[in-house]
Design an enzyme around this catalytic site. Sequence first.
Site, PDB file in Angstrom:
ATOM      1  N   LYS A 171       2.319 -10.423   4.547  1.00  0.00           N
ATOM      2  CA  LYS A 171       1.288  -9.394   4.662  1.00  0.00           C
ATOM      3  C   LYS A 171       0.068 -10.066   5.274  1.00  0.00           C
ATOM      4  CE  LYS A 171      -0.540  -5.516   2.013  1.00  0.00           C
ATOM      5  NZ  LYS A 171      -0.351  -4.526   3.073  1.00  0.00           N
ATOM      6  N   ARG A 198       2.819 -11.969  -4.335  1.00  0.00           N
ATOM      7  CA  ARG A 198       3.100 -11.688  -2.918  1.00  0.00           C
ATOM      8  C   ARG A 198       2.042 -12.318  -2.023  1.00  0.00           C
ATOM      9  NH1 ARG A 198       3.940  -5.556  -0.911  1.00  0.00           N
ATOM     10  NH2 ARG A 198       1.666  -5.516  -1.171  1.00  0.00           N
TER      11      ARG A 198
HETATM   12  N1  PMP Z   1       4.863  -1.624   4.541  1.00  0.00           N
HETATM   13  C1  PMP Z   1       3.712  -1.994   5.107  1.00  0.00           C
HETATM   14  C2  PMP Z   1       3.725  -2.454   6.515  1.00  0.00           C
HETATM   15  C3  PMP Z   1       2.513  -1.934   4.381  1.00  0.00           C
HETATM   16  O1  PMP Z   1       1.371  -2.308   4.937  1.00  0.00           O
HETATM   17  C4  PMP Z   1       2.535  -1.453   3.051  1.00  0.00           C
HETATM   18  C5  PMP Z   1       1.256  -1.326   2.273  1.00  0.00           C
HETATM   19  N2  PMP Z   1       0.827  -2.536   1.774  1.00  0.00           N
HETATM   20  C6  PMP Z   1       3.769  -1.097   2.486  1.00  0.00           C
HETATM   21  C7  PMP Z   1       4.916  -1.187   3.265  1.00  0.00           C
HETATM   22  C8  PMP Z   1       3.872  -0.631   1.054  1.00  0.00           C
HETATM   23  O2  PMP Z   1       3.728  -1.751   0.215  1.00  0.00           O
HETATM   24  P1  PMP Z   1       3.089  -1.624  -1.242  1.00  0.00           P
HETATM   25  O3  PMP Z   1       3.939  -0.659  -1.996  1.00  0.00           O
HETATM   26  O4  PMP Z   1       3.156  -2.997  -1.794  1.00  0.00           O
HETATM   27  O5  PMP Z   1       1.698  -1.120  -1.058  1.00  0.00           O
END
Ligand code: PMP
Length: 288
Positions: free
Chosen positions: A151, A52
Site C-alpha cells: 500500500k 499491513r
Molecule cells: N484495494 C485498494 C487498491 C485499496 O486502496 C483499498 C483501500 N485501502 C482496498 C482495496 C480495500 O482495502 P481495506 O479493506 O483494507 O480498506
Amino acid sequence: MGRKIYIDGEFYEKDKARISVFDHGLLYGDGVFEGIRAYNGRIFRCRAHVDRLYESARAIALDIPMTRDEMAAKLREALEVNGLTDAYIRLVVTRGVGDLGLDPNKCARPSIIIIADSITLYPPELYSRGLDVVTVSTLRNHPNALSPRIKSLNYLNNILAKIEGLQAGVSEAIMLNQEGYVAECTGDNIFIVRQGALLTPGLHTGMLDGITRGVVIELARKAGIEVRETILTRFDLFVADECFLTGTAAEIIPVVRIDGRSIGDGKPGPITGRLLGMFRELTRNGGE
Ligand code: PMP
C-alpha cells in the site's frame, strides 16, 4: 474543532501541519500508508492495519522508527487529541527528507504523519440502490513491477483507472491483472455471489490484501456461507447473482451494473445485505 495532525513526534494545528518539499513521499511517492476507521472510540482491526503498514514498509526496505505497539498507541492518541470516536485515520510513513535524487539512503529518517478526521461516506442511497461500475483498460500493476500488496504512496495506477471510470460516468472502476483476470477496484476489493457461494479473486491475482475483505470472508464463513478465493473473469461478473465491493471507507457496497449489464435482478442482493448487516453489527459493537 480544528484538527490536530501528528508529524514526527508532535501534534500540530491543521494549518501549521507541514512537511518539507524535499520529502521523498512528495517527490517520488516513496512511502506507505493506511486508511483506518474508528467506530465508537475503538480502532477497527488496528493490529491488522499496523501489520499491513509494516509489511508494506518491509517490502520497500523502509524501517519505521517506532514499534508496532507504539504506532498503535499513537493512533489512539491521535483520536483522543482530536476528541473523535468515529473517524477515518490516515497513517502515512514517507521515506523522509532527502535530496533531489532517488537514493533513499540520503533520507536520514522516515516521516510519520497521522491525520484523524471525520469520514465522508458514499451517500446512503447508494447502499440501498447499488453502484454502477465499469471495467477499465488500465491494468493493475504487474506484481513484479510494483506489487499491489504494497500500500504505497504511489497510487497513479489506481488514479489512472479512476480517471477512466469517471470519464465513463461512474465512481468506481474494475481493474484486471496482466492476464485479464479481475483483480480489484481502484480503492476497494470485489466479491460476487454465485449459487449461494461467495467468490473473490485470490491474493495471487495481484491486489491489495484488504482488511475489510478479510473481515467479510470471516463473517461469511461464520454464517455458514461457502467462500472461494479463486480466479474470476468479466464473464463471471456478468453472470453473478450479486456483486459488492469492500473497503475501509466504503465498508460493503452493492454493485448492480457492470459494463452496462445488470447484475442479478439489478438490485442489491440478499447475501450482500446480510453481510452488510453483520459488518455493521460488528463495528457498532466495537468488534475486533
Ligand atoms: N484495494 C485498494 C487498491 C485499496 O486502496 C483499498 C483501500 N485501502 C482496498 C482495496 C480495500 O482495502 P481495506 O479493506 O483494507 O480498506
